[in-house]
Design a protein around this motif. Structure first.
Motif, PDB file in Angstrom:
ATOM      1  N   ARG A   1      42.296  31.841  26.332  1.00 54.97           N
ATOM      2  CA  ARG A   1      42.855  31.212  27.524  1.00 54.97           C
ATOM      3  C   ARG A   1      44.225  30.654  27.189  1.00 54.97           C
TER       4      ARG A   1
ATOM      5  N   HIS B   1      38.125  36.498  39.047  1.00 50.56           N
ATOM      6  CA  HIS B   1      38.331  37.862  38.559  1.00 50.56           C
ATOM      7  C   HIS B   1      37.121  38.765  38.837  1.00 50.56           C
TER       8      HIS B   1
ATOM      9  N   TRP C   1      46.215  32.675  33.359  1.00 51.11           N
ATOM     10  CA  TRP C   1      45.010  32.229  32.653  1.00 51.11           C
ATOM     11  C   TRP C   1      44.855  32.793  31.252  1.00 51.11           C
ATOM     12  N   VAL C   2      45.223  34.057  31.061  1.00 47.09           N
ATOM     13  CA  VAL C   2      44.948  34.773  29.806  1.00 47.09           C
ATOM     14  C   VAL C   2      46.184  34.780  28.922  1.00 47.09           C
TER      15      VAL C   2
ATOM     16  N   CYS D   1      36.310  34.347  24.949  1.00 40.99           N
ATOM     17  CA  CYS D   1      35.278  35.295  25.385  1.00 40.99           C
ATOM     18  C   CYS D   1      35.585  36.682  24.854  1.00 40.99           C
TER      19      CYS D   1
ATOM     20  N   ILE E   1      34.883  40.528  26.356  1.00 42.19           N
ATOM     21  CA  ILE E   1      34.410  41.346  27.466  1.00 42.19           C
ATOM     22  C   ILE E   1      33.925  42.660  26.879  1.00 42.19           C
TER      23      ILE E   1
ATOM     24  N   MET F   1      37.279  33.452  35.236  1.00 44.10           N
ATOM     25  CA  MET F   1      36.815  34.810  34.937  1.00 44.10           C
ATOM     26  C   MET F   1      35.701  35.238  35.896  1.00 44.10           C
TER      27      MET F   1
ATOM     28  N   HIS G   1      39.551  37.649  24.672  1.00 47.65           N
ATOM     29  CA  HIS G   1      40.529  36.901  25.466  1.00 47.65           C
ATOM     30  C   HIS G   1      40.585  35.445  25.019  1.00 47.65           C
TER      31      HIS G   1
ATOM     32  N   LEU H   1      29.873  39.556  29.521  1.00 53.66           N
ATOM     33  CA  LEU H   1      30.842  38.548  29.141  1.00 53.66           C
ATOM     34  C   LEU H   1      30.190  37.689  28.062  1.00 53.66           C
TER      35      LEU H   1
ATOM     36  N   GLN I   1      45.879  36.875  36.308  1.00 51.52           N
ATOM     37  CA  GLN I   1      45.590  36.965  34.878  1.00 51.52           C
ATOM     38  C   GLN I   1      46.663  36.304  34.015  1.00 51.52           C
TER      39      GLN I   1
END
Length: 140
Positions: free
Chosen positions: A18, A35, A113-114, A82, A84, A31, A16, A53, A110
């Motif tokens: 940001r 989340h 942010w992502v 990151c 996951i 996160m 991911h 993570l 999401q």
């Protein structure tokens, strides 16, 4: 969809990035605090084996790049924030998680942010060869 024909746990990873209006620190905080606070009960409900993570701070990546550039000048360095890592008994468990209303709730912010189009998903098996200082899973 992939199936686990070998009856061993399946590892899924997703990288991911940001969205640029957020700092790395704020993104990781989202996160974990937003989340994951909602997602963890869903994971437990459906039998997820583990969730990790792998956080990749930009300063550490830059430092590594500078140190490795003279040694491996052709190497590229990841810029994601990151990775996951999910370990599940079968891909069906991920299907169950993704269809759970609690999972959908954990993803509600999401898109804020992502950077979704940059995400990279992979599936396979994680095979350890060194555990607690001991070699494992090697031919005798």
């Amino acid at each position: 969809m992939p199936e686990n024909s070998e009856e061993q746990p399946v590892k899924l990873t997703i990288t991911h990035y940001r969205k640029p209006q957020h700092t790395h620190e704020a993104f990781i905080n989202w996160m974990v605090e937003s989340h994951l606070r909602v997602a963890i009960p869903v994971f437990k409900k459906h039998g997820l084996i583990s969730y990790h993570l792998f956080v990749t701070p930009p300063a550490m990546n830059l430092s590594l790049k500078e140190e490795m550039a003279p040694i491996k000048p052709s190497w590229d360095f990841a810029g994601y924030d990151c990775v996951i890592e999910y370990i599940v008994p079968s891909f069906q468990i991920m299907r169950n998680i993704m269809s759970d209303p609690g999972w959908q709730e954990s993803l509600k912010d999401q898109d804020d942010w992502v950077d979704g189009p940059k995400a990279l998903l992979s599936i396979g098996h994680s095979i350890p060869y060194l555990l607690n200082g001991e070699a494992v899973n090697l031919p005798v």
